[in-house]
Scaffold this motif. Structure first.
Motif, PDB file in Angstrom:
ATOM      1  N   GLU A 143      27.879  56.995  19.740  1.00  9.31           N
ATOM      2  CA  GLU A 143      26.727  56.942  20.635  1.00  9.31           C
ATOM      3  C   GLU A 143      25.469  56.597  19.845  1.00  9.31           C
ATOM      4  O   GLU A 143      25.361  56.912  18.658  1.00  9.31           O
ATOM      5  CB  GLU A 143      26.525  58.288  21.329  1.00  9.31           C
ATOM      6  N   TRP A 145      21.160  56.796  20.440  1.00  7.06           N
ATOM      7  CA  TRP A 145      20.068  57.299  21.279  1.00  7.06           C
ATOM      8  C   TRP A 145      18.731  56.887  20.684  1.00  7.06           C
ATOM      9  O   TRP A 145      18.548  56.931  19.468  1.00  7.06           O
ATOM     10  CB  TRP A 145      20.116  58.820  21.377  1.00  7.06           C
ATOM     11  N   THR A 160      16.981  50.107  25.352  1.00  7.43           N
ATOM     12  CA  THR A 160      18.344  50.646  25.292  1.00  7.43           C
ATOM     13  C   THR A 160      19.350  49.728  26.000  1.00  7.43           C
ATOM     14  O   THR A 160      20.535  49.746  25.659  1.00  7.43           O
ATOM     15  CB  THR A 160      18.421  52.048  25.928  1.00  7.43           C
ATOM     16  N   GLY A 171      21.435  55.282  24.818  1.00 16.39           N
ATOM     17  CA  GLY A 171      20.718  56.065  25.819  1.00 16.39           C
ATOM     18  C   GLY A 171      19.291  56.349  25.377  1.00 16.39           C
ATOM     19  O   GLY A 171      18.902  56.114  24.239  1.00 16.39           O
ATOM     20  N   TRP A 172      18.515  56.876  26.323  1.00 16.46           N
ATOM     21  CA  TRP A 172      17.106  57.195  26.083  1.00 16.46           C
ATOM     22  C   TRP A 172      16.912  58.700  26.200  1.00 16.46           C
ATOM     23  O   TRP A 172      17.429  59.329  27.126  1.00 16.46           O
ATOM     24  CB  TRP A 172      16.220  56.481  27.088  1.00 16.46           C
ATOM     25  N   SER A 173      16.195  59.271  25.259  1.00 20.17           N
ATOM     26  CA  SER A 173      15.893  60.703  25.304  1.00 20.17           C
ATOM     27  C   SER A 173      14.422  60.924  24.987  1.00 20.17           C
ATOM     28  O   SER A 173      13.924  60.463  23.960  1.00 20.17           O
ATOM     29  CB  SER A 173      16.751  61.471  24.294  1.00 20.17           C
ATOM     30  N   ILE A 176      13.891  63.137  21.433  1.00 18.88           N
ATOM     31  CA  ILE A 176      14.702  62.565  20.361  1.00 18.88           C
ATOM     32  C   ILE A 176      14.704  63.478  19.140  1.00 18.88           C
ATOM     33  O   ILE A 176      15.660  63.475  18.353  1.00 18.88           O
ATOM     34  CB  ILE A 176      14.198  61.144  19.999  1.00 18.88           C
ATOM     35  N   LEU A 179      17.768  65.599  19.084  1.00 21.54           N
ATOM     36  CA  LEU A 179      18.963  64.839  18.714  1.00 21.54           C
ATOM     37  C   LEU A 179      18.984  64.536  17.225  1.00 21.54           C
ATOM     38  O   LEU A 179      20.047  64.531  16.593  1.00 21.54           O
ATOM     39  CB  LEU A 179      19.032  63.546  19.519  1.00 21.54           C
TER      40      LEU A 179
END
Length: 299
Positions: A143, A145, A160, A171-173, A176, A179
């Motif tokens: 993955e 991000w 993204t 993906g977008w968070s 961040i 993460l």
């Protein structure tokens, strides 16, 4: 109009991202350092996960061409980030800069260096290995991000989409930082232990490493919890064991750095934890940090 991706850092992972983006017909350039200007290959062989091989011929850029950059993906070693960005005279203020490197503690300095640029950070669990000067192998799919570091970065969640089409997931968070901490928690166990003991990732599952993995993971979790991490120790250890199992036949990046006589990113992984430990006891972290530094020849 398609935005060209400029990848700063032509290591194994940077080349893998370039290969995967070009396969989706995305415009890509690799930015090389001055020391590689006179001896770089115009193409490299990319070995995909299914063992399919193909030659990749990206466009190459150098620091003096910074004014032409449209989107900058920074994939150098952590200790190279600031010097590399500092060499990009004329980088347009509107260009989004995405930090996709191991470790933590650099984004704050980049924000000072590039106060006007949209700044993003990212994490990825893709794996790659350089098998020769002009040969790169994709060793694991994972993955990816992205998320904003500053206010201007929040306007670039659309980046993204092209990454997802190339990488299989992106993906977008908005958080961040969390993460990044969770990736650091994995790296802080696997990287220094495999580097110091000269082993594959999967060998950390052997009984002889059970005690040190248990104590080290306890220390890492305690420090990151103090910084706001909400993952429980049990959740973290399950995730750690899963990564060790999934990457069992891989060598960690820190192992490879030591094996090839290169500096490691220990200052931005274990060093980051030591910097933020305060009064918390972290003897295993401290010992591993010193051992890696000794192997680097810096102690």
């Amino acid at each position: 109009m398609m935005r060209e991706w400029t990848i700063l850092g032509a290591g194994a992972l940077g080349c893998t991202f370039a290969a995967l983006l070009t396969e989706q017909k995305r415009p890509v350039s690799l930015m090389l350092s001055d020391r590689r200007r006179r001896h770089f290959h115009p193409a490299f062989e990319f070995i995909a996960l299914n063992e399919r091989r193909r030659l990749v011929s990206p466009h190459y850029r150098f620091a003096e061409q910074a004014a032409d950059i449209e989107c900058l993906l920074v994939m150098t070693k952590a200790y190279q980030v600031l010097p590399a960005l500092g060499s990009l005279r004329g980088l347009p203020r509107e260009v989004p800069v995405i930090l996709l490197h191991n470790g933590m503690g650099i984004a704050e300095d980049v924000a000072k260096l590039l106060p006007h640029n949209p700044l993003l950070a990212g994490v990825t669990s893709h794996g790659a290995l350089r098998e020769g000067n002009s040969q790169v192998r994709h060793t694991g799919k994972g993955e990816t991000w992205l998320g904003p570091v500053n206010e201007k970065g929040k306007a670039f969640s659309h980046l993204t989409k092209p990454l997802a089409s190339a990488l299989g997931h992106a993906g977008w968070s908005e958080d961040i930082l969390s993460l990044q901490r969770r990736k650091l928690a994995i790296n802080a166990v696997i990287n220094p232990l495999t580097a110091c003991h000269n082993i594959y990732n999967g060998q950390l599952s052997e009984p002889r490493f059970a005690d040190v993995v248990e104590q080290l993971s306890q220390e890492v979790h305690t420090v990151l919890s103090a910084l706001g991490e909400t993952e429980t120790l049990e959740q973290y250890r399950r995730r750690l064991n899963s990564v060790i199992e999934l990457t069992a036949t891989n060598y960690s990046s820190m192992h490879q750095d030591l094996a090839h006589g290169r500096p490691t990113e220990i200052d931005y992984i274990t060093g980051y934890l030591l910097k933020h430990a305060g009064e918390l006891p972290v003897p295993v972290c401290q010992q591993l940090y010193q051992e890696v530094k000794k192997h680097e020849g810096q102690v």
